[in-house]
Design an enzyme around this catalytic site. Sequence first.
Site: not given
Length: 234
Positions: A58, A88-90, A106, A179
Amino acid sequence: MAKRKIAVLTGAGVSAESGISTFRDNGGLWDRFDPQVVASIQGWHQDRKLLLDFYNLRRAQLADVEPNAAHKAIAALEDDYDVTVITQNVDNLHERAGSTRIIHLHGELTKVRPESGIYDRTYSEAEVFDIGYEPVHLGDKAPNGSQLRPHIVWFGEAVPKIEQAIDIVSRADILLIIGTSLSVYPAAGLYRYAPPQAPIYIIDPQDVPIHDSRITHIRSVASAGMARFRELIG
């Protein structure tokens, strides 16, 4: 005159147009990988190498994508508003688009920390460091001698920055949600902390599982939705 405050809560859908897979849509990551294996603390205990390999992949994919129009439009809000992005995205696409105040609920894909703090669910920010897009292997050690792990909040772990996010939302003049399926807690409950007078805008082409008289639902992908949001708020 002080700028109005906008709290922006983003999920995987804001990065989808950059080519990063969402999780719960058809064809998303959870169709291909079991979250209880690759996104849980139990999975880490069971097979550290598998998780390291998964996040290495990733991380390498992240190096090949760019911020999209939605990320850039969110960053541009700072010209006229006091903006904090709660994501919330990494990934690091908000940073690369120019947003300056970001809370990663997160964790962050380009960062690692020692695994020694996982047992009591605590860690020091001083232990977290950026590795960019480089891989991490079994046997790679932190300065304290323990195995390096992804700086990711997995299922089964606490969300250390949720109180900070609640504080931001509770002081917002406008809440913008983009989103996210609003199905992962505690992030999914953040909208409840918005002040009673604060309008809530949700940008998502799909139905959303919340009902609140303050909500304006913009049924669109993130980039087109951001253009409409700017028209609505002036």
